[in-house]
Motif scaffolding. Structure first.
Motif, PDB file in Angstrom:
ATOM      1  N   VAL A 275       3.736  -1.761  -9.041  1.00 24.93           N
ATOM      2  CA  VAL A 275       2.423  -2.372  -8.827  1.00 24.93           C
ATOM      3  C   VAL A 275       2.494  -3.894  -8.877  1.00 24.93           C
ATOM      4  O   VAL A 275       1.926  -4.588  -8.017  1.00 24.93           O
ATOM      5  CB  VAL A 275       1.420  -1.832  -9.870  1.00 24.93           C
ATOM      6  N   ASP A 276       3.187  -4.459  -9.860  1.00 25.59           N
ATOM      7  CA  ASP A 276       3.218  -5.919 -10.012  1.00 25.59           C
ATOM      8  C   ASP A 276       3.899  -6.611  -8.837  1.00 25.59           C
ATOM      9  O   ASP A 276       3.560  -7.751  -8.497  1.00 25.59           O
ATOM     10  CB  ASP A 276       3.937  -6.290 -11.317  1.00 25.59           C
ATOM     11  N   GLY A 277       4.855  -5.941  -8.213  1.00 27.88           N
ATOM     12  CA  GLY A 277       5.576  -6.576  -7.112  1.00 27.88           C
ATOM     13  C   GLY A 277       4.994  -6.306  -5.748  1.00 27.88           C
ATOM     14  O   GLY A 277       5.534  -6.775  -4.736  1.00 27.88           O
ATOM     15  N   PHE A 278       3.888  -5.557  -5.671  1.00 28.22           N
ATOM     16  CA  PHE A 278       3.325  -5.203  -4.363  1.00 28.22           C
ATOM     17  C   PHE A 278       2.433  -6.334  -3.862  1.00 28.22           C
ATOM     18  O   PHE A 278       1.543  -6.808  -4.565  1.00 28.22           O
ATOM     19  CB  PHE A 278       2.519  -3.911  -4.481  1.00 28.22           C
ATOM     20  N   ASP A 279       2.677  -6.751  -2.614  1.00 24.52           N
ATOM     21  CA  ASP A 279       1.923  -7.867  -2.026  1.00 24.52           C
ATOM     22  C   ASP A 279       1.844  -7.652  -0.516  1.00 24.52           C
ATOM     23  O   ASP A 279       2.848  -7.326   0.132  1.00 24.52           O
ATOM     24  CB  ASP A 279       2.625  -9.189  -2.345  1.00 24.52           C
ATOM     25  N   LEU A 280       0.647  -7.831   0.049  1.00 23.20           N
ATOM     26  CA  LEU A 280       0.458  -7.625   1.485  1.00 23.20           C
ATOM     27  C   LEU A 280       0.876  -8.829   2.320  1.00 23.20           C
ATOM     28  O   LEU A 280       0.913  -8.738   3.554  1.00 23.20           O
ATOM     29  CB  LEU A 280      -1.009  -7.298   1.779  1.00 23.20           C
ATOM     30  N   SER A 281       1.174  -9.951   1.694  1.00 23.13           N
ATOM     31  CA  SER A 281       1.526 -11.131   2.468  1.00 23.13           C
ATOM     32  C   SER A 281       2.951 -11.030   2.999  1.00 23.13           C
ATOM     33  O   SER A 281       3.758 -10.231   2.510  1.00 23.13           O
ATOM     34  CB  SER A 281       1.378 -12.384   1.596  1.00 23.13           C
ATOM     35  N   ARG A 286       3.301  -6.897   7.693  1.00 18.06           N
ATOM     36  CA  ARG A 286       2.302  -7.137   8.737  1.00 18.06           C
ATOM     37  C   ARG A 286       1.633  -5.857   9.209  1.00 18.06           C
ATOM     38  O   ARG A 286       0.392  -5.815   9.373  1.00 18.06           O
ATOM     39  CB  ARG A 286       2.953  -7.843   9.923  1.00 18.06           C
ATOM     40  N   ASN A 287       2.405  -4.778   9.418  1.00 19.31           N
ATOM     41  CA  ASN A 287       1.816  -3.536   9.920  1.00 19.31           C
ATOM     42  C   ASN A 287       0.805  -2.952   8.942  1.00 19.31           C
ATOM     43  O   ASN A 287      -0.271  -2.492   9.345  1.00 19.31           O
ATOM     44  CB  ASN A 287       2.925  -2.516  10.186  1.00 19.31           C
ATOM     45  N   VAL A 288       1.151  -2.975   7.658  1.00 26.04           N
ATOM     46  CA  VAL A 288       0.209  -2.459   6.662  1.00 26.04           C
ATOM     47  C   VAL A 288      -1.026  -3.351   6.599  1.00 26.04           C
ATOM     48  O   VAL A 288      -2.160  -2.869   6.548  1.00 26.04           O
ATOM     49  CB  VAL A 288       0.883  -2.373   5.275  1.00 26.04           C
ATOM     50  N   ARG A 289      -0.809  -4.654   6.610  1.00 21.91           N
ATOM     51  CA  ARG A 289      -1.929  -5.598   6.524  1.00 21.91           C
ATOM     52  C   ARG A 289      -2.881  -5.417   7.705  1.00 21.91           C
ATOM     53  O   ARG A 289      -4.114  -5.413   7.531  1.00 21.91           O
ATOM     54  CB  ARG A 289      -1.368  -7.021   6.484  1.00 21.91           C
ATOM     55  N   GLN A 290      -2.334  -5.231   8.892  1.00 23.04           N
ATOM     56  CA  GLN A 290      -3.179  -5.055  10.073  1.00 23.04           C
ATOM     57  C   GLN A 290      -3.939  -3.724  10.008  1.00 23.04           C
ATOM     58  O   GLN A 290      -5.115  -3.663  10.391  1.00 23.04           O
ATOM     59  CB  GLN A 290      -2.318  -5.110  11.327  1.00 23.04           C
ATOM     60  N   GLU A 391      -3.265   3.983   4.775  1.00 28.90           N
ATOM     61  CA  GLU A 391      -2.788   2.697   4.290  1.00 28.90           C
ATOM     62  C   GLU A 391      -3.843   2.012   3.424  1.00 28.90           C
ATOM     63  O   GLU A 391      -3.541   1.462   2.360  1.00 28.90           O
ATOM     64  CB  GLU A 391      -2.410   1.789   5.456  1.00 28.90           C
ATOM     65  N   ARG A 392      -5.100   2.083   3.863  1.00 25.42           N
ATOM     66  CA  ARG A 392      -6.194   1.447   3.119  1.00 25.42           C
ATOM     67  C   ARG A 392      -6.349   2.092   1.733  1.00 25.42           C
ATOM     68  O   ARG A 392      -6.498   1.380   0.722  1.00 25.42           O
ATOM     69  CB  ARG A 392      -7.483   1.583   3.922  1.00 25.42           C
ATOM     70  N   ALA A 454       8.107   3.709   4.676  1.00 22.58           N
ATOM     71  CA  ALA A 454       8.923   2.499   4.764  1.00 22.58           C
ATOM     72  C   ALA A 454       8.087   1.255   5.037  1.00 22.58           C
ATOM     73  O   ALA A 454       8.501   0.138   4.698  1.00 22.58           O
ATOM     74  CB  ALA A 454       9.983   2.665   5.850  1.00 22.58           C
ATOM     75  N   LYS A 455       6.903   1.414   5.614  1.00 21.51           N
ATOM     76  CA  LYS A 455       6.053   0.268   5.916  1.00 21.51           C
ATOM     77  C   LYS A 455       5.644  -0.497   4.653  1.00 21.51           C
ATOM     78  O   LYS A 455       5.352  -1.693   4.711  1.00 21.51           O
ATOM     79  CB  LYS A 455       4.786   0.728   6.655  1.00 21.51           C
ATOM     80  N   PHE A 456       5.625   0.205   3.517  1.00 20.29           N
ATOM     81  CA  PHE A 456       5.164  -0.423   2.269  1.00 20.29           C
ATOM     82  C   PHE A 456       6.289  -1.154   1.538  1.00 20.29           C
ATOM     83  O   PHE A 456       6.061  -1.689   0.457  1.00 20.29           O
ATOM     84  CB  PHE A 456       4.549   0.636   1.356  1.00 20.29           C
ATOM     85  N   ARG A 457       7.498  -1.147   2.093  1.00 19.83           N
ATOM     86  CA  ARG A 457       8.665  -1.763   1.460  1.00 19.83           C
ATOM     87  C   ARG A 457       8.802  -1.311   0.002  1.00 19.83           C
ATOM     88  O   ARG A 457       8.815  -2.115  -0.935  1.00 19.83           O
ATOM     89  CB  ARG A 457       8.562  -3.293   1.527  1.00 19.83           C
TER      90      ARG A 457
END
Length: 510
Positions: A275-281, A286-290, A391-392, A454-457
């Motif tokens: 959780v602490d290392g998860f970031d959408l930037s 990009r795919n998850v953010r979009q 994803e949301r 894999a999109k969430f790294r």
């Protein structure tokens, strides 16, 4: 050796030339007008007995010891007698290695089966007594009835019934241990039985199919008691005559099973999001953010609620979404999924619910709580709903987890991840395996699910299977696949609730 004598008896029945030192025994077996039939039936009985010895059945031990003693008396002073003496000595020395004892009920069934075969054969002989060429002699009937009784006696014990509510409550307390694994909550499925460590501080959850006891995940409770729980479980399986196997064993706990002679093979990885290392930037996200932004643009909102706090109207609406998603098919899974969807049997689960712009439920996900982690159980969505819903919901759950002191979110299982990731480095065998995986993906969705994860790294936790031997692998694999993909034998899973048509739809609180 018992199997070898069975082969000798079969060859004698077929009139195959045999070495001189076994000819007296072969002649004794196959003499008389029905000798060849006697030899064939005796061969079948010996091969059954050999399999029982291999499976460490106590009945097979005593019958083999008795046959060795009788054989010594009949063989007299010969090489055959010396071989039989050696067999008897080996059996006597290793008597502790045959722990599987049939129950009294199984013994009664075996006796009834043998008597039924004997009685049926006697009746058959009486009906056709004028046709000597079709009759079966008494010796053949006895051998056949003994073989049938052996089949019943040497069979593994029947599967145990699922645990009762009191036992499951004990296991639920163990699941709440601070060191619980992310798969620990799934041990609470209502089709599982349990074996506890002697101190009661750890437990193993399992289910039996095809004579194979399949453990889903790792032991739960205090890690210091894991080994004693595994030891007790293996001893229980030995007494019942079940093969021991484990599905989704964590890589660092494989030693618990290896000390009992089990082999371990990696089959994939559990997908986890710190959780602490998860970031959408960043470009990698990009795919998850979009996808997430797309749902915001379409007016999608989410809320997170404990399953036990769901009002009846919302529960019915969620059940309708689940039913439409399944489209008549059944729930699948064993090691990484709970049962009783929306039935109130797992009230502490968290639900992430997604609503469209009009306030209609268009999807939800259920997560099980385990210590400072959440494990994804089920993903459901309206097939006509907005893209990016899953994803949301995952992103919003991570935000919720960060605000509530939850450090880890476990997502799906990435089967054969290394095979999919290998790319151009695949060898000929790996290329064939990947091609088969790709062709089967519309049915098993292994590759597509991995690409979604894999999109969430994420990070990956290796998981594997443990099984007794390569010889047992086909039966073990059938048992595991049967449980994981929910074949028709499953009658213990609580059904999903029916959807009352008269209940109103509750609009979300924005």
């Amino acid at each position: 050796m018992t199997g070898g004598f069975g082969v000798v008896a079969a060859l004698a029945a077929l009139r195959v030339a045999l070495p001189s030192w076994v000819r007296p025994a072969a002649h004794m077996l196959c003499q008389g007008p029905h000798g060849r039939l006697h030899g064939g039936l005796f061969a079948v009985g010996l091969i059954l007995l050999a399999h029982g010895l291999l499976r460490r059945r106590k009945v097979a031990y005593w019958v083999a010891l008795l046959l060795a003693g009788c054989g010594i008396l009949v063989a007299g002073h010969s090489i055959l007698a010396l071989v039989l003496v050696g067999c008897g000595v080996l059996l006597t020395v290793r008597r502790a290695e045959f722990p599987a004892v049939p129950s009294l009920g199984r013994m009664r069934i075996a006796a009834y089966a043998g008597l039924i075969v004997l009685g049926t054969g006697t009746f058959y002989d009486g009906v056709i007594q004028r046709h000597d060429e079709l009759r079966v002699d008494l010796g053949s009937l006895v051998l056949l009835s003994v073989s049938v009784a052996l089949v019943v006696l040497l069979a593994p014990a029947a599967p145990p019934p699922p645990a009762d509510g009191f036992t499951r409550a004990r296991v639920r307390e163990l699941v709440q241990h601070p060191a619980s694994d992310t798969l620990a909550p799934f041990v609470l499925r209502h089709d599982k039985a349990y074996v506890f460590s002697p101190d009661g501080r750890a437990a193993v959850g399992y289910r039996v199919l095809l004579g194979t006891a399949v453990v889903g995940g790792d032991p739960v409770g205090d890690p210091e008691s894991f080994q004693s729980a595994v030891d007790t479980f293996v001893a229980t399986c030995d007494r019942a005559g079940w093969r021991v196997s484990v599905l989704a064993v964590r890589g660092d706990l494989e030693h618990l099973w290896r000390r009992h002679g089990l082999r371990t093979v990696g089959i994939g990885d559990e997908v986890v999001l710190p959780v602490d290392g998860f970031d959408l930037s960043g470009r990698a996200m990009r795919n998850v953010r979009q996808a997430v932004q797309r749902t915001h643009n379409m007016g999608v909102t989410t809320r997170i609620v404990r399953e036990g706090d769901l009002p009846g109207s919302l529960r019915a609406e969620l059940a309708a979404v689940s039913s439409r998603w399944l489209n008549g098919s059944r729930e699948r899974g064993f090691s990484m999924i709970l049962d009783g969807m929306l039935a109130g049997t797992h009230p502490d689960c968290l639900l992430v619910i997604a609503y469209d712009g009009s306030g209609r439920v268009v999807g939800f996900q259920r997560y099980a709580r385990c210590g400072q982690a959440l494990s994804l159980d089920t993903m459901r969505r309206d097939r006509n709903g907005p893209n990016g819903l899953n994803e949301r919901m995952i992103v919003d759950l991570v935000t919720y987890a960060r605000a509530h002191g939850i450090s880890l979110v476990s997502l799906n299982f990435a089967a054969f991840r290394t095979l999919i990731d290998a790319g151009a480095t695949r060898g000929p065998v790996e290329k064939a395996g990947y091609k088969a995986l790709h062709l089967l993906d519309p049915f098993i969705q292994v590759e597509s699910l991995y690409l979604f994860n894999a999109k969430f790294r994420p990070s990956f936790v290796p998981r594997g299977v443990a099984f007794p031997s390569l010889v047992s692998l086909p039966v073990v694999a059938m048992a595991m696949v049967g449980m994981e993909f929910g074949l028709g034998y499953d009658r213990h899973r609580p059904p999903e609730p029916e959807i009352p048509s008269y209940l109103p739809v509750m609009h979300p609180i924005r």
